[in-house]
Design a protein around this motif. Structure first.
Motif, short mmCIF file in Angstrom:
data_model
loop_
_atom_site.label_atom_id
_atom_site.label_comp_id
_atom_site.label_asym_id
_atom_site.label_seq_id
_atom_site.Cartn_x
_atom_site.Cartn_y
_atom_site.Cartn_z
N THR A 1 1.76 37.18 17.71
CA THR A 1 1.28 36.09 16.86
C THR A 1 2.46 35.21 16.49
OG1 THR A 1 -0.25 37.69 15.95
CG2 THR A 1 -0.09 35.59 14.81
N ARG A 2 2.32 33.92 16.71
CA ARG A 2 3.42 33.01 16.42
C ARG A 2 2.85 31.64 16.05
NH1 ARG A 2 5.78 32.23 22.41
NH2 ARG A 2 4.28 33.69 23.20
N GLN A 3 3.74 30.76 15.66
CA GLN A 3 3.34 29.40 15.39
C GLN A 3 2.87 28.75 16.68
OE1 GLN A 3 6.56 27.27 13.67
NE2 GLN A 3 5.20 26.04 12.41
N THR A 4 1.86 27.95 16.61
CA THR A 4 1.36 27.31 17.82
C THR A 4 2.40 26.35 18.37
OG1 THR A 4 -0.90 27.50 17.04
CG2 THR A 4 -0.47 25.87 18.75
N PRO A 5 2.86 26.62 19.58
CA PRO A 5 3.91 25.76 20.15
C PRO A 5 3.33 24.52 20.81
CG PRO A 5 3.45 27.56 21.63
CD PRO A 5 2.50 27.70 20.48
N LYS A 6 4.20 23.71 21.33
CA LYS A 6 3.75 22.46 21.95
C LYS A 6 3.05 22.73 23.29
CE LYS A 6 5.09 17.85 23.10
NZ LYS A 6 6.00 16.78 22.76
N ILE A 7 3.63 23.66 24.04
CA ILE A 7 3.05 23.93 25.36
C ILE A 7 2.36 25.29 25.34
CG2 ILE A 7 3.54 24.22 27.81
CD1 ILE A 7 5.92 22.41 27.48
N LEU A 8 1.13 25.27 25.80
CA LEU A 8 0.35 26.50 25.78
C LEU A 8 -0.23 26.76 27.17
CD1 LEU A 8 -1.41 25.53 22.54
CD2 LEU A 8 -0.48 27.83 22.81
N MET A 9 -0.11 28.02 27.58
CA MET A 9 -0.82 28.44 28.80
C MET A 9 -1.93 29.37 28.32
SD MET A 9 2.34 29.24 31.27
CE MET A 9 3.90 28.71 30.62
N LEU A 10 -3.15 28.99 28.64
CA LEU A 10 -4.28 29.65 28.00
C LEU A 10 -5.07 30.52 28.97
CD1 LEU A 10 -4.92 26.35 26.31
CD2 LEU A 10 -4.70 28.44 24.97
N LEU A 11 -5.53 31.62 28.45
CA LEU A 11 -6.37 32.50 29.25
C LEU A 11 -7.79 31.96 29.28
CD1 LEU A 11 -5.20 36.01 28.05
CD2 LEU A 11 -4.64 34.84 30.17
N GLU A 12 -8.57 32.48 30.18
CA GLU A 12 -9.96 32.09 30.24
C GLU A 12 -10.68 32.50 28.96
OE1 GLU A 12 -12.53 32.16 34.18
OE2 GLU A 12 -10.68 33.31 34.39
N GLU A 13 -11.72 31.76 28.63
CA GLU A 13 -12.54 32.06 27.45
C GLU A 13 -11.72 31.99 26.16
OE1 GLU A 13 -14.92 35.53 27.88
OE2 GLU A 13 -15.63 34.94 29.85
N CYS A 14 -10.73 31.12 26.13
CA CYS A 14 -9.94 30.98 24.91
C CYS A 14 -10.72 30.17 23.87
CB CYS A 14 -8.62 30.30 25.21
SG CYS A 14 -8.83 28.74 26.06
N ALA A 15 -11.69 29.43 24.31
CA ALA A 15 -12.56 28.67 23.39
C ALA A 15 -13.83 28.34 24.14
CB ALA A 15 -11.86 27.39 22.93
N ASP A 16 -14.81 27.82 23.41
CA ASP A 16 -16.05 27.46 24.07
C ASP A 16 -15.97 26.05 24.63
OD1 ASP A 16 -17.31 29.84 23.59
OD2 ASP A 16 -17.81 29.25 21.54
N ALA A 17 -16.59 25.87 25.77
CA ALA A 17 -16.58 24.55 26.38
C ALA A 17 -17.46 23.60 25.56
CB ALA A 17 -17.08 24.65 27.81
N ILE A 18 -17.19 22.32 25.75
CA ILE A 18 -17.97 21.29 25.05
C ILE A 18 -19.36 21.22 25.66
CG2 ILE A 18 -18.15 18.78 24.75
CD1 ILE A 18 -15.97 20.00 23.04
N ASP A 19 -20.40 21.22 24.82
CA ASP A 19 -21.72 21.06 25.42
C ASP A 19 -22.68 20.23 24.58
OD1 ASP A 19 -22.00 22.80 23.42
OD2 ASP A 19 -23.13 24.31 24.53
N GLU A 20 -22.16 19.70 23.47
CA GLU A 20 -23.10 18.96 22.64
C GLU A 20 -22.74 17.49 22.46
OE1 GLU A 20 -23.07 21.53 19.26
OE2 GLU A 20 -25.10 22.23 19.70
N THR A 21 -21.65 17.11 23.07
CA THR A 21 -21.26 15.70 22.92
C THR A 21 -20.92 15.12 24.28
OG1 THR A 21 -19.08 16.56 22.40
CG2 THR A 21 -20.38 15.72 20.55
#
Lengths: 419, 256, 637
Positions: free
Chosen positions: A231-251
């Motif tokens: 756990t750390r401060q959110t840095p400027k560059i991020l490499m993200l794993l799959e399913e890190c968030a939900d995709a946009i589907d309502e806008t």
């Protein structure tokens, strides 16, 4: 089917007329029809009564079909819903999402990250815009519904194919030209991770890799071969794993193109010489995602190898097939052989000894082809076909060949664009 | 002229037991190094020369291992980078990501940036080194390979698709020399502020149904979970059976 | 007359040449590494070992036993008397008659040797061995004629010079074979080397009814681990190889040889002889390694064995079943030699074939051969309500679960055994996740470093707790715990602890009435002796008693008891997986099917797995505890 609602006056008439000889037959086709119990009483099956109305609410038609409008079967003319448009005018900052764009289209992984980018903007506030940065040929048509506010398509021969050096120079240029709050990359083997690492080294930023829980302040990322949560401060560059968030589907989003000033690309030290054809059997079995596995029930081995080739499957085998010398030991699946993690595993003529079942414990979907419907493999399988494996494989090869024929042009296109 | 090859090694972590071991990709890097340079290969580790895992690497037939002696919490990068600057290396091999610590996989990139060398990531094999250029195969998903050429000197991170490391023999490992040099004392100051915890299992994404109506929501909530016994096709013709299999393959996106 | 003295001179000359040869031969053995042997005690014990232990083995073949007694006994006796009569010229007729009697005895024996050699079985070596009966007969006849005058049957000087000349040729042929040949590597070498081998055997515990089957530990500080060159063997191992009579009994019993894998224990020992003496195997006249031609092997005392003398596959074909050792009339230790050479391949060269290296790496990193998480070792017992040592500290019986804990098939055996113990109200606990692989596979694959590390760590764990017995369902772990851990048990963790196989333990429970069992109502049952239970630990009866206690009349296989054929699962053979023409397990299942049995009872999870791996139709395979549990009469408390 036609969208015009048609009435069947004869059927309505028969249903109204309880004395009609066909009344019972017609009524029993309908939900909530009359059933006579053992003592001759009319029984109602309350769960069957009624139907789901056009608003999704359950309706009970107490008119017994006597209503003027015939019931049910209203055509589901799916209305194209216009999603609300999310507009960003003259943004203060950008979040750059460098998409993998495998085959020129956004992957599921890319879409998750676009979703995360919007989440970050929502948490941080301010007038931020999400930019999809893409290289090479782009075939994606739905940038708008995937949550892309701006599209930065960096074109040019220097960026085609495998050109990480040129691409990272372009990204460094982006950093200089735009106010970038975050760089988001998919932590993938499609090039996202490589590019992100290069950019981080170039910009001197310390990235978070294998990040999977990200908000504006904190990032949780995996470390020590995924055994540690950092756990750390959110840095400027991020490499993200799959399913890190939900995709946009309502806008819906603008997906307005933006441009980059010319990049002076220095001569590449790494030169792309193109893809090489690889035999699916060269893939380590433990990593293969589709395995065609042979057991004692196979008699035509030439056909089996042929089938694996046509379907593009990695070959596997039961211990017996290996012991009998039809397959090399390295192909053995099971407790004493390889433990496989395939998504689909077709077991041809394997009855499923307990050691074999142990080896396929992590397989998602097992398909059994067997002559014995009572064997353990059939119990484990999501789909079992009982019959002669030779015939079924022959049919399957035919289908695969036909399918290839029809999608040949499409495939050729994709291959040329594969990362 | 034979090329000078250096393989960087680290302490790995067994995925099941969590015990120290020779890291999978690093040992593949040593294997590739042995293929390119034979026993002239220089194998470098930043850490303690007492580390027993180094013996496991040495058991692959290395007469010696160069150890840049430093504390566990010290940053490995400055030590390795200054070591590489003193060596006239042509090829430096590393793993893609270490199995312990942050596992960011940044080491080869930062080294490349500091030395001004090109880096090729996820190398499956180095086919040939000739005329100041190396022919390299990169590993792509699903067993695909891309061929590239790189100018020497360069850094390569070795993918799991590279040839597996040879067996480590106990005897030679025991007898190999650990040549210790002083490493860096620079602490990793950023990392100190991180909190680390054993990894939590990631929740599987559920299929969220955004239903417009109560009935749809009700249906989604009460729908039978998938699974249970599979479908068995007994009496259908071979053609129908094959079609069913084929449909499943399409559905699973195995065949596109 | 000089000519009269000719035979005597020849006798003395050949005797001297023979002795020189023997001294030279001994120097070859001394090239081996030193090993402490009690020379005097060994020599004193030798006759006893010969007449009791060796003869016990030879006696399994009555024909050959009698033949050998007549020939060998006759020869030794007549040789002594020949010296008395013909060299020291003791002129007493009674001695001469005694010599005649001894020679006649030998002649009769030699005749039967000759008869066997007329149409010899395939296992016997040919070549010089075919000549031996003829030489023996010539020796006996020559000296009979030569002695007749001394016995007063014929007048002195009968036949004149011509006869003396003929007899001298006879003396040269006969004694050339028997004395010169003994020292210079002829077939009779076996008598001389064999005698000393018995005296200086590396496992003196084997004699007098004892058993010594645990492998000897490797000194990990040594400059070469294992055996690379013939001179890396201990000197008395080299001596042992020289004792081989090439009778081929080992070959006839070897499961790998029968399966067409490139191993023939007799050829292996002969190759070791080639190695210690230097040269090629061109003179070898027995069956080859299946699939390999004779004549290409070359070696010397200081040449690497696997570089030209013996191929690596040969060494990895062995299942360490000890059938060859059990059968060897000269008490040669084939398995020790094979594992010694494997140790070099694994620990020095890192060349364990096929899955071997992966398995070893797993054992090192996870303490089990398949690389499962060590923390999941006790998952199988989640529903068993078993006490764990960590909580109990002190218990009567410690159940050593072994790596069967990870295998779903073996778990059935474990559960059956637990149920039986519960029914008998045994005070039992397991080590749980503290248990580690016993090291059996690592050791048989030649990785003694890993074995020793596991043994020490297991002993340290065991040392923390108090228990009277260790019981295990796995004969391999049983063998390690019982026979091999003692070398590392400095703190006496196992001192005074009884190590038992579950069949022995269950038998005790049944005999004491703690377990109530119904009669078995199934069909015919046969029993397969696991090598590591039977030959390694001598437990043949307890499993049979258990089956009998169910009212089962065992239909024994042709090869059972100490002659039981291996299932093919020992010694890491399924891991190194050397191809042959057939599978050992299939052959064993044929043995079982031949009895008409519907059920094969086994006492080992490895045997169960191997035999169940045979394609159906075949008899069912069950561990004895599984059979017992089905017949268990459960009392309602």
């Amino acid at each position: 089917m036609s969208d015009i609602i048609r009435r069947d006056p004869r059927a309505e008439w028969i249903m109204r007329n309880r004395l009609h000889p066909l009344h019972d037959q017609y009524m029993s086709q309908e939900e909530g029809g009359e059933v006579r119990g053992p003592s001759g009483l009319i029984r109602k099956f309350p769960h069957k009564v009624g139907f789901i109305g056009p608003n999704g609410i359950k309706r009970i038609d107490r008119l017994k079909g006597n209503s003027s409008a015939p019931k049910g079967k209203r055509s589901a003319a799916a209305q194209e819903v216009q999603l609300p448009l999310h507009k960003v005018d003259s943004p203060d900052y950008y979040i750059m999402v460098v998409a993998d764009m495998v085959g020129g289209r956004l992957t599921g992984h890319d879409k998750d990250i676009l979703g995360l980018a919007h989440k970050l903007i929502a948490e941080q506030g301010g007038n931020g815009a999400v930019v999809a940065v893409c290289f090479g040929e782009v075939k994606e048509e739905n940038f708008d519904t995937a949550g892309v506010d701006r599209v930065l398509h960096i074109e040019g021969e220097a960026f085609e194919g495998y050109a990480p050096e040129a691409r990272v120079q372009a990204l460094a240029k982006v950093e200089a030209q735009y106010t970038v709050k975050h760089w988001l990359f998919p932590d993938s083997i499609h090039g996202g991770c490589d590019l992100a690492s290069r950019l981080s080294a170039r910009l001197g930023e310390r990235p978070a890799t294998q990040a999977w829980q990200v908000n504006a302040e904190q990032t949780v990322s995996r470390g020590a071969s995924a055994s540690l949560d950092i756990t750390r401060q959110t840095p400027k560059i991020l490499m993200l794993l799959e399913e890190c968030a939900d995709a946009i589907d309502e806008t819906r989003h603008e997906a307005t193109p933006i441009t980059l000033d010319d990049v002076a690309v220095s001569a590449a030290t790494i030169k792309d010489k193109g893809l090489m054809a690889v035999d699916p059997n060269a893939i380590p079995m433990a990593e293969a995602e589709f395995i065609l596995s042979a057991g004692n029930g196979i008699h035509n081995w030439d056909q089996f190898h042929e089938a694996a080739k046509v379907l593009g499957a990695t070959e596997g085998a039961s211990r017996v097939a290996v012991d009998d010398g039809f397959m090399p030991r390295s192909r053995q699946v099971g407790a004493t052989g390889t433990w496989v993690t395939a998504r689909v595993y077709i077991a041809v003529g394997i009855s499923g000894a307990i050691q074999h079942m142990q080896g396929i414990g992590q397989v998602d979907k097992v398909i059994a082809i067997n002559t014995d419907a009572g064997c353990d493999m059939v119990k484990r399988a999501a789909l079992s076909v009982i019959g002669d494996s030779e015939e079924i494989l022959a049919e399957l090869m035919k289908l695969a060949a036909e399918h290839k024929q029809t999608s040949l042009s499409d495939q050729a296109e994709e291959n040329s664009n594969a990362a | 002229m034979p090329h000078k090859v250096i393989s960087l090694i680290s302490v790995g972590r067994h995925p099941q037991s969590g015990r120290s071991r020779r890291a999978d990709q690093d040992s593949r890097a040593v294997e590739l190094g042995l293929k390119l340079a034979g026993t002239d290969l220089d194998v470098v580790h930043a850490g303690s020369s007492e580390e027993p895992v180094l013996r496991q690497y040495a058991g692959m037939g290395l007469p010696k291992v160069t150890v840049l002696e430093q504390a566990e919490s010290a940053d490995a990068l400055p030590a390795i980078s200054s070591y590489l600057k003193t060596q006239q290396a042509d090829i430096v091999l590393t793993g893609v990501r270490s199995e312990s610590g942050e596992s960011s996989g940044m080491t080869p990139y930062l080294l490349a940036e500091q030395l001004g060398w090109p880096i090729v990531a996820r190398v499956a094999d180095i086919v040939e080194v000739k005329d100041g250029e190396a022919q390299v195969l990169l590993a792509l998903p699903r067993g695909q390979r891309r061929q590239v050429t790189v100018k020497l000197p360069f850094i390569a991170s070795i993918d799991n698709a590279a040839e597996a490391a040879r067996q480590s023999a106990f005897g030679p490992g025991l007898r190999a020399k650990m040549e210790a040099q002083s490493g860096s004392t620079e602490e990793d100051s950023v990392r100190v502020n991180w909190s680390e915890a054993p990894a939590k299992a990631r929740p599987k994404r559920l299929k969220v149904v955004k239903a417009k109506t109560a009935a749809d929501r009700f249906k989604a909530a009460t729908a039978k979970p998938q699974g249970g016994s599979g479908k068995v096709m007994k009496n259908e013709s071979a053609q129908e059976q094959a079609q069913a299999i084929f449909d499943l393959l399409i559905e699973e996106k195995i065949i596109r | 007359m000089v000519i009269d003295w000719l035979p005597s001179i020849l006798i003395v000359a050949l005797l001297l040449i023979g002795v020189v040869g023997m001294l030279r031969r001994s120097s070859l053995w001394r090239a081996g590494r030193p090993e402490k042997v009690n020379i005097i005690a060994g020599l004193l014990a030798m006759p006893g070992r010969y007449f009791k232990d060796l003869h016990h083995v030879v006696e399994r073949d009555k024909y050959m036993a009698n033949t050998h007694v007549a020939t060998g006994g006759g020869f030794v006796l007549s040789m002594v008397l020949v010296l008395v009569v013909h060299v020291f010229k003791v002129e007493q007729q009674i001695v001469a008659w005694a010599l005649l009697a001894a020679l006649l005895l030998m002649l009769v024996g030699a005749f039967f040797v000759f008869k066997r050699r007329l149409n010899p079985p395939e296992r016997l070596s040919k070549g010089p061995w075919m000549r031996l009966p003829k030489s023996l007969i010539i020796f006996a006849l020559t000296f009979i004629v030569l002695t007749l005058p001394a016995a007063g049957v014929l007048p002195e000087g009968t036949g004149g010079v011509a006869l003396i000349a003929v007899l001298s040729i006879g003396v040269i042929i006969g004694l050339g074979e028997l004395l010169f040949g003994m020292g210079w590597g002829g077939p009779m070498k076996h008598a001389f080397a064999g005698t000393l081998h018995l005296a200086f055997h590396r496992r003196p515990e084997r004699f007098g009814g004892g058993r010594s089957t645990g492998l000897k530990p490797v000194d990990l500080e040594g400059d070469v681990l294992g055996v690379a060159k013939p001179s890396d063997f201990k000197w008395n191992q080299l001596l042992g190889f020289d004792a081989c009579v090439q009778c081929g009994k080992c070959q006839a019993m070897c499961p790998a040889f029968a399966a067409g894998q490139p191993l023939n224990p007799k050829k292996l020992i002969q190759d070791m002889v080639v190695g210690l003496a230097g040269g090629t195997d061109a003179n070898y006249a027995g069956s080859p390694y299946p699939g390999k031609e004779v004549g290409n092997a070359k070696g010397g005392p200081n040449e690497i064995i696997t570089a030209g003398l013996v191929s690596q596959e040969t060494l990895w074909s062995c299942t360490t079943c000890r059938a060859c050792v059990e059968e060897c009339p000269m008490m040669i230790e084939h398995v020790d030699a094979i594992v010694d050479m494997r140790r070099f391949l694994t620990m020095e060269k890192g060349e364990t074939p096929n899955k071997g290296s992966e398995v070893l790496e797993n054992i090192i990193a996870t303490d089990n051969p398949n690389g499962y998480a060590p923390g999941s070792r006790t998952n199988w017992a989640a529903d068993q309500n078993l006490a764990v040592m960590k909580d109990k500290k002190e218990v009567d019986v410690l159940f050593w679960v072994s790596d069967g804990a990870f295998d779903m098939r073996s778990q059935r055996i474990l559960r059956a055994f637990v149920k039986l113990m519960k029914a008998a109200d045994v005070d039992v606990a397991i080590l749980g996740d503290e248990e580690r692989d016993s090291g059996d596979v690592a050791r048989r694959l030649g990785d003694d470093a890993t074995f020793q590390s596991l043994a020490k760590r297991n002993l340290a764990t065991l040392g923390q707790y108090k228990f009277n017995k260790i019981v295990t369902t796995d004969p391999h772990a049983y063998h390690c715990l019982r026979n091999e851990y003692a070398d590392f048990d400095k703190d006496g963790a196992l001192a005074g602890v009884e190590v038992l196989h579950h069949t022995t333990f269950l038998n005790q429970l049944v005999q004491s009435g703690a377990l109530k069992l119904d009669a078995f109502k199934g069909g015919k049952v046969t029993y397969h002796d696991p090598c590591y239970l039977g030959r390694y630990n001598g437990e043949y009866e307890a499993p049979r008693d258990l089956l009998r206690s169910l009212g089962i009349e065992i239909s024994e296989m042709e090869r059972s008891g100490f002659r039981s054929r291996c299932c093919g699962g020992g010694g890491g053979a399924p891991i190194t997986d050397i191809p042959g023409e057939r599978r050992i397990a299939d052959m064993r299942m044929e043995d079982a099917s031949a009895t008409g049995a519907e059920l094969v009872a086994v006492g080992c999870q490895q045997c169960t797995a191997m035999l169940e791996g045979v394609v159906e139709p075949r008899p069912e395979v069950k561990d004895i505890s599984e059979i017992l549990v089905d017949q268990l009469v459960e009392e309602v408390h």
